[in-house]
Design an enzyme around this catalytic site. Structure first.
Site, PDB file in Angstrom:
ATOM      1  N   GLY A 270       0.448  -1.580   0.153  1.00 59.18           N
ATOM      2  CA  GLY A 270       0.240  -0.476  -0.097  1.00 59.18           C
ATOM      3  C   GLY A 270       0.678   1.448   0.555  1.00 59.18           C
ATOM      4  N   GLY A 271       0.854   2.408   0.509  1.00 58.44           N
ATOM      5  CA  GLY A 271       0.340   3.555   0.348  1.00 58.44           C
ATOM      6  C   GLY A 271       0.878   4.544  -0.717  1.00 58.44           C
TER       7      GLY A 271
ATOM      8  N   ASN B  88       6.379  -2.097  -8.043  1.00 52.22           N
ATOM      9  CA  ASN B  88       6.961  -3.002  -6.718  1.00 52.22           C
ATOM     10  C   ASN B  88       7.642  -3.955  -7.534  1.00 52.22           C
ATOM     11  OD1 ASN B  88       4.797  -3.444  -3.652  1.00 52.22           O
ATOM     12  ND2 ASN B  88       6.135  -1.728  -4.596  1.00 52.22           N
TER      13      ASN B  88
ATOM     14  N   ASN C 278       3.312  -8.580  -0.515  1.00 52.82           N
ATOM     15  CA  ASN C 278       4.292  -7.566  -0.552  1.00 52.82           C
ATOM     16  C   ASN C 278       2.818  -7.012   0.585  1.00 52.82           C
ATOM     17  OD1 ASN C 278       5.494  -4.846  -0.722  1.00 52.82           O
ATOM     18  ND2 ASN C 278       6.533  -6.235   1.011  1.00 52.82           N
TER      19      ASN C 278
ATOM     20  N   ARG D 239       5.701   7.911  -8.158  1.00 54.53           N
ATOM     21  CA  ARG D 239       4.740   7.878  -7.406  1.00 54.53           C
ATOM     22  C   ARG D 239       3.840   8.983  -7.241  1.00 54.53           C
ATOM     23  NH1 ARG D 239       4.798   2.315  -3.552  1.00 54.53           N
ATOM     24  NH2 ARG D 239       3.797   3.837  -2.279  1.00 54.53           N
TER      25      ARG D 239
ATOM     26  N   HIS E 142      11.728  -3.325   4.043  1.00 56.65           N
ATOM     27  CA  HIS E 142      10.658  -3.607   3.587  1.00 56.65           C
ATOM     28  C   HIS E 142      10.315  -4.269   1.769  1.00 56.65           C
ATOM     29  CE1 HIS E 142       6.324  -4.113   4.660  1.00 56.65           C
ATOM     30  NE2 HIS E 142       5.465  -2.987   4.578  1.00 56.65           N
ATOM     31  N   TRP E 143      11.383  -3.996   0.989  1.00 52.67           N
ATOM     32  CA  TRP E 143      10.824  -4.371  -0.046  1.00 52.67           C
ATOM     33  C   TRP E 143      11.694  -5.129  -0.372  1.00 52.67           C
ATOM     34  CZ3 TRP E 143      10.040   1.436  -3.321  1.00 52.67           C
ATOM     35  CH2 TRP E 143       8.663   1.302  -3.311  1.00 52.67           C
TER      36      TRP E 143
END
Length: 279
Positions: free
Chosen positions: A37-38, A46, A105, A185, A258-259
């Protein structure tokens, strides 16, 4: 295989009143990749470093979840996991797919888990990268990443600098975030329909199912993938999940946030493909 492009893999499906955008490549058993998300999140952002490797041996589908990317922006009438799982089930029905593997993810991992709980017979194996499970552990809660995500549209509103700050928290090495990714983004995050949708759907713990209570019901063979330095979903949650899930293994990347699928893409691709191939 020709190099995959964002436009060349782009597709749309109608799911009820939702135009669901997704990317597709390859042939074979199907792997569905679900993004996090985000602000400004989308499937290609992603997983653009992973699709080609998977497409050599699998049919790869990378949807933009409702509200994200090029998919329809609309309010969720149910909790986040349940709504997305239902939409994905109808989408897969339309594609004639009965059973798939999932790579998810964060938010996408939460949705994959809920799909597996609601439609267990339709899931092969699960790769779950730092799922958004709302669980109080020894780490600070909310985390640094969660705070930035929840406040992006508050106060003075979105800005390129706030987007840079948020993305830098997602990775261990900030130089991984190139200007093209940052700009893409940010521009996605300030579309009028996105801003309106995001403010109404402001991320909050009560919108997520407490799936940590149901981990014992996830019977599917599962691979947890975590970054040791994750500042969004801390690694202590991985240990909790490892103790609760029946058929699970855990892989931890050092020097990783996180990725994992972007920060260690080659290793991540081999890890997942071996996991899908093993007996």
């Amino acid at each position: 295989m020709e190099a995959l492009t964002q436009d060349g893999t782009s597709r749309f499906s109608k799911v009820g009143d939702i135009d669901l955008h997704y990317h597709e490549a390859g042939a074979g058993s199907t792997v569905v990749m679900l993004h996090g998300g985000g602000p400004g999140a989308a499937g290609w952002t992603n997983f653009h470093k992973n699709m080609a490797a998977f497409a050599h041996s699998h049919r790869v589908l990378v949807p933009d979840l409702p509200g994200f990317g090029e998919s329809t922006k609309r309010q969720y009438p149910e909790l986040i996991g349940a709504f997305n799982a239902r939409v994905l089930a109808e989408w897969l029905d339309g594609l004639g797919l009965q059973k798939v593997h999932f790579v998810g993810n964060s938010l996408g991992a939460h949705v994959a888990m809920k799909f597996a709980l609601d439609f267990p017979e339709r899931v092969g194996r699960l790769v779950l990268m730092a799922p958004s499970i709302q669980l109080a552990t020894v780490s600070p809660n909310p985390t640094e990443g969660a705070k930035l995500l929840r406040t992006y549209y508050h106060g003075t509103g979105p800005s390129l600098e706030r987007m840079r700050q948020f993305l830098n928290v997602l990775v261990h090495a900030p130089d991984l975030i190139d200007e093209a990714t940052l700009q893409d983004r940010y521009e996605r995050s300030i579309r009028p329909e996105v801003v309106e949708w995001a403010k109404k759907m402001a991320p909050a713990p009560h919108r997520f199912e407490p799936l940590w209570q149901n981990l014992g019901d996830l019977k599917h063979r599962s691979l947890l993938v975590w970054g040791r330095d994750d500042r969004v979903v801390p690694i202590d949650r991985a240990i909790f999940m490892l103790h609760q899930m029946p058929d699970v293994r855990l892989h931890i990347f050092g020097n990783c946030g996180h990725w994992a699928m972007l920060e260690h893409s080659d290793h991540f691709n081999r890890l997942c493909l071996d996991f899908f191939r093993e007996e």
